[in-house]
Design an enzyme around this catalytic site. Structure first.
Site, PDB file in Angstrom:
ATOM      1  N   GLU A 120       8.920  -1.463   8.698  1.00 54.24           N
ATOM      2  CA  GLU A 120      10.227  -0.693   9.271  1.00 54.24           C
ATOM      3  C   GLU A 120      10.980  -0.195   8.060  1.00 54.24           C
ATOM      4  O   GLU A 120      12.502  -1.032   8.164  1.00 54.24           O
ATOM      5  CB  GLU A 120      10.610  -1.375  10.441  1.00 54.24           C
ATOM      6  CG  GLU A 120      11.647  -0.801  11.105  1.00 54.24           C
ATOM      7  CD  GLU A 120      12.028   0.409  11.669  1.00 54.24           C
ATOM      8  OE1 GLU A 120      11.569   0.996  12.647  1.00 54.24           O
ATOM      9  OE2 GLU A 120      12.950   1.473  11.373  1.00 54.24           O
ATOM     10  N   CYS A 126       5.115  -6.619   7.992  1.00 55.43           N
ATOM     11  CA  CYS A 126       6.315  -6.468   8.882  1.00 55.43           C
ATOM     12  C   CYS A 126       6.142  -6.897  10.256  1.00 55.43           C
ATOM     13  O   CYS A 126       5.663  -7.473  10.795  1.00 55.43           O
ATOM     14  CB  CYS A 126       5.912  -4.824  10.207  1.00 55.43           C
ATOM     15  SG  CYS A 126       6.812  -3.797  10.569  1.00 55.43           S
ATOM     16  N   CYS A 157      -1.209  -2.098  15.202  1.00 56.35           N
ATOM     17  CA  CYS A 157      -1.033  -1.490  13.850  1.00 56.35           C
ATOM     18  C   CYS A 157      -1.368  -2.985  13.081  1.00 56.35           C
ATOM     19  O   CYS A 157      -1.513  -4.022  13.424  1.00 56.35           O
ATOM     20  CB  CYS A 157       0.530  -1.018  13.821  1.00 56.35           C
ATOM     21  SG  CYS A 157       0.801  -1.047  12.096  1.00 56.35           S
ATOM     22  N   CYS A 217       2.891   8.457   1.254  1.00 55.42           N
ATOM     23  CA  CYS A 217       3.314   7.338   2.421  1.00 55.42           C
ATOM     24  C   CYS A 217       4.105   6.709   1.404  1.00 55.42           C
ATOM     25  O   CYS A 217       3.306   5.584   0.960  1.00 55.42           O
ATOM     26  CB  CYS A 217       2.758   7.590   3.260  1.00 55.42           C
ATOM     27  SG  CYS A 217       2.887   6.070   4.905  1.00 55.42           S
ATOM     28  N   CYS A 228      -2.089   6.474   9.471  1.00 54.04           N
ATOM     29  CA  CYS A 228      -0.986   5.935   9.909  1.00 54.04           C
ATOM     30  C   CYS A 228      -1.559   4.040  10.712  1.00 54.04           C
ATOM     31  O   CYS A 228      -1.946   4.606  11.518  1.00 54.04           O
ATOM     32  CB  CYS A 228      -0.185   6.833  11.148  1.00 54.04           C
ATOM     33  SG  CYS A 228       1.048   6.479  11.658  1.00 54.04           S
ATOM     34  N   CYS A 244       3.454  -4.584  16.233  1.00 51.67           N
ATOM     35  CA  CYS A 244       3.207  -3.284  17.121  1.00 51.67           C
ATOM     36  C   CYS A 244       1.478  -3.515  17.265  1.00 51.67           C
ATOM     37  O   CYS A 244       0.932  -3.672  16.021  1.00 51.67           O
ATOM     38  CB  CYS A 244       3.222  -1.710  16.638  1.00 51.67           C
ATOM     39  SG  CYS A 244       5.347  -1.359  16.592  1.00 51.67           S
ATOM     40  N   GLU A 250       1.327  -0.936  -0.428  1.00 59.08           N
ATOM     41  CA  GLU A 250       0.407   0.086   0.254  1.00 59.08           C
ATOM     42  C   GLU A 250       0.467   1.256  -0.218  1.00 59.08           C
ATOM     43  O   GLU A 250       2.263   1.572   0.567  1.00 59.08           O
ATOM     44  CB  GLU A 250      -1.163   0.531   0.935  1.00 59.08           C
ATOM     45  CG  GLU A 250      -1.823  -1.887   1.176  1.00 59.08           C
ATOM     46  CD  GLU A 250      -3.210  -0.670   2.028  1.00 59.08           C
ATOM     47  OE1 GLU A 250      -3.817  -1.513   2.654  1.00 59.08           O
ATOM     48  OE2 GLU A 250      -3.259   0.365   2.590  1.00 59.08           O
TER      49      GLU A 250
HETATM   50  S1  SF4 Z   1       3.826   0.680  13.330  1.00 60.12           S
HETATM   51 FE1  SF4 Z   1       5.396   0.797  11.656  1.00 60.12          FE
HETATM   52  S2  SF4 Z   1       7.268  -1.264  13.059  1.00 60.12           S
HETATM   53 FE2  SF4 Z   1       5.282  -1.060  14.051  1.00 60.12          FE
HETATM   54  S3  SF4 Z   1       3.797  -3.382  12.647  1.00 60.12           S
HETATM   55 FE3  SF4 Z   1       2.778  -0.989  12.253  1.00 60.12          FE
HETATM   56  S4  SF4 Z   1       4.377  -1.356  10.284  1.00 60.12           S
HETATM   57 FE4  SF4 Z   1       5.717  -2.248  11.312  1.00 60.12          FE
END
Ligand code: SF4
Length: 334
Positions: free
Chosen positions: A156, A103, A110, A96, A327, A107, A82
């Site tokens: 990341e 990832c 997320c 972005c 985000c 987190c 994306e």
């Molecule tokens: S916030 Fe960023 S580092 Fe954390 S799981 Fe999502 S994509 Fe990965």
């Protein structure tokens, strides 16, 4: 788009062909080799056969609100990533970009993290996301361009450092995309090796740290990677980055109701953040199903405590939640 065979094809051509091709693809943002009339027809045909320019993408936008648009790009191996375009007034378009497929950091707030890591993106696949939006904006008028790029999409970036930095240098290069490094920003979950490496690059790219908690134990419940990179180490790396570059560093802090938005959290944060060239950016949490966003009042109160105690702080306007492009919401879904 696949330009991996470009050098091979151009090796028997005069040197200026490279310049012409670079300009066509990365400055004029052509979608077909036929558009480059300065190249001989036979070369255009060869390029069309071996270096396809097509980017397979689907764009999603909210019919009523046009502030942000999300594109799902299908890569050569079928993986989907994306990328998001955030349209602001006066042609301040921000893109972005993703740096990985999925990832590994998981987190808790997320959506990308919840579907795991699949692979790193190549520099070309990172660049392709910007090229896609440049071509897209070109149809809206000659003055519409990508003004800012944030490496805050899926993945990341510092766990894919070589390809990330290769993409940054390419995007910044005046002979290719020529987007000033001050218009580029990278956000990391706190990979200290990456912060140190970035400090050694002679680039004026903006650095942001995903902080989200003012102590290691809360941070580790939100971001498992915090067990490997404690705050003490991250802030030491940031301080040495600031010493070396003289650049301001932004600390992103998602506002999650009754998890990290209490008065005691603000007071703890003050102890860490009251330093020159530190800037706290409070981000209203975009629901991904797990937590509740802080109310506007709680965000304002939190902000005021920081301000009253001499911490530089802003609140980020959040765009894109209506198309799950905000985000922490990217996960390659239609
Ligand atoms: S916030 Fe960023 S580092 Fe954390 S799981 Fe999502 S994509 Fe990965």
């Amino acid at each position: 788009m696949n330009l991996s065979k470009l050098s091979e094809i151009l090796k028997t051509e005069p040197k200026y062909r490279f310049v012409q091709v670079n300009q066509a693809v990365f400055q004029d943002y052509i979608s077909s080799w036929d558009e480059v009339s300065s190249l001989p027809k036979s070369l255009r045909e060869q390029l069309a056969a071996v270096c396809p320019l097509e980017i397979k993408a689907e764009v999603y936008k909210n019919k009523n609100r046009h502030q942000s648009e999300k594109a799902l790009i299908t890569l050569a191996d079928g993986e989907v990533i994306e990328t998001v375009l955030i349209r602001q007034k006066e042609q301040r378009n921000t893109v972005c970009v993703s740096s990985q497929v999925g990832c590994a950091l998981a987190c808790q707030f997320c959506a990308t993290g919840s579907f795991g890591f699949r692979r790193n993106l190549s520099a070309e696949e990172i660049i392709e996301q910007v090229v896609f939006w440049q071509r897209y904006l070109k149809t809206a008028g000659p003055e519409e361009k990508v003004a800012n790029i944030v490496f805050m999409g899926m993945g990341e970036p510092f766990l894919n450092y070589p390809e990330f930095i290769k993409a940054v240098k390419f995007i910044n290069n005046p002979e290719t995309m020529n987007i000033g490094s001050r218009r580029l920003s990278v956000s990391t979950a706190g990979i200290t090796e990456g912060i140190k490496r970035l400090a050694g690059e002679k680039l004026q790219i903006n650095l942001a740290i995903s902080l989200h908690a003012a102590n290691d134990s809360l941070r580790a419940t939100l971001m498992p990677i915090a067990k490997k990179y404690p705050l003490r180490d991250i802030l030491a790396a940031v301080d040495s980055y600031i010493n070396k570059t003289g650049r301001r560093v932004m600390f992103e802090y998602l506002m999650i109701k009754e998890v990290n938005d209490n008065e005691k959290d603000a007071l703890e944060l003050i102890r860490l953040m009251k330093k020159p060239l530190y800037l706290v950016n409070l981000i209203p949490y975009n629901p991904t199903g797990r937590f509740t966003p802080s109310t506007k009042e709680r965000i304002e109160k939190f902000k005021k405590i920081l301000e009253d105690n001499g911490v530089a702080v802003t609140v980020r306007l959040s765009f894109g939640a209506d198309i799950t492009a905000a985000c922490g919401q990217l996960r390659g879904k239609r």
